[in-house]
Design an enzyme around this catalytic site. Structure first.
Site, short mmCIF file in Angstrom:
data_model
loop_
_atom_site.label_atom_id
_atom_site.label_comp_id
_atom_site.label_asym_id
_atom_site.label_seq_id
_atom_site.Cartn_x
_atom_site.Cartn_y
_atom_site.Cartn_z
CE LYS A 1 26.83 -28.16 114.21
NZ LYS A 1 26.58 -27.55 112.87
CE1 TYR B 1 31.21 -24.42 112.85
CE2 TYR B 1 30.08 -23.65 114.81
CZ TYR B 1 30.33 -24.64 113.88
OH TYR B 1 29.67 -25.85 113.97
CG ASN C 1 24.06 -29.26 110.76
OD1 ASN C 1 24.46 -28.92 111.88
ND2 ASN C 1 24.77 -29.09 109.67
CG HIS D 1 31.62 -29.45 114.42
ND1 HIS D 1 31.82 -28.67 113.31
CD2 HIS D 1 32.85 -29.82 114.87
CE1 HIS D 1 33.13 -28.55 113.11
NE2 HIS D 1 33.78 -29.24 114.03
CD GLU E 1 37.05 -28.33 114.24
OE1 GLU E 1 36.76 -27.64 113.24
OE2 GLU E 1 36.55 -29.45 114.45
#
Ligand code: GDP
Length: 140
Positions: free
Chosen positions: A10, A50, A113, A116, A127
């Site tokens: 990310k 998302y 975080n 992913h 995805e």
């Protein structure tokens, strides 16, 4: 069983110089990288990726974050790699993540975080095709 999964480093992981750390954990754990690219998602693309979370209170914040800078998207391949990658990542909230996981070691926030990872074969397929076409996958 050999599987494929989508991993994303990310924007926080990229901007903090953690691309190498994340990739070395995959390589040290017998996970093969069979496709990789750096992309800067638009807000619309982040909202599309998302979409399953569109009703969640953090959707706007999450999609703004995910479009705030470049990300590194990868297809990982290996035995049981969906679960294996999730184990290496650790729990969504770094405070709950096990010792030695990517999120425990590097994350600063439940949203920021670092990584992913797809959570099931069906989501992995969707995805992967969001980021990669067949020509971009080295699976020979
Ligand atoms: P994951 O599969 O562990 O990434 O977790 P989820 O699919 O539940 O959530 C997707 C992403 O949304 C997470 O990785 C976080 O970046 C973010 N997220 C999840 N829960 C929260 C939350 O309560 N607040 C905020 N701000 N972001 C969250």
């Amino acid at each position: 069983m050999t599987e494929k999964t989508l991993s994303i480093i990310k924007p926080d992981g990229v901007s903090r110089g953690l691309i190498g750390d994340v990739i070395s954990r995959f390589e040290k754990n017998d996970i093969r990288i069979i496709a990789m690219k750096m992309v800067h998602l638009s807000i619309e693309q982040a909202r599309g990726f998302y979409a399953v979370h569109s009703k969640r209170p953090f959707f706007d914040s999450l999609t703004q974050f995910m479009s705030s800078g470049p990300v590194v998207a990868m297809i990982l391949e290996g035995d049981n790699v969906i679960e294996k990658n999730r184990t290496l990542m650790g729990a969504t909230n770094f405070k709950d993540a096990a010792e030695g996981t990517i999120r425990r070691d590097f994350a600063t926030d439940i949203e920021k975080n670092i990584v992913h990872g797809s959570d099931a074969p069906e989501t992995a397929a969707v995805e992967i095709s969001f980021f990669f076409n067949e020509l971009e996958v080295c699976n020979k």
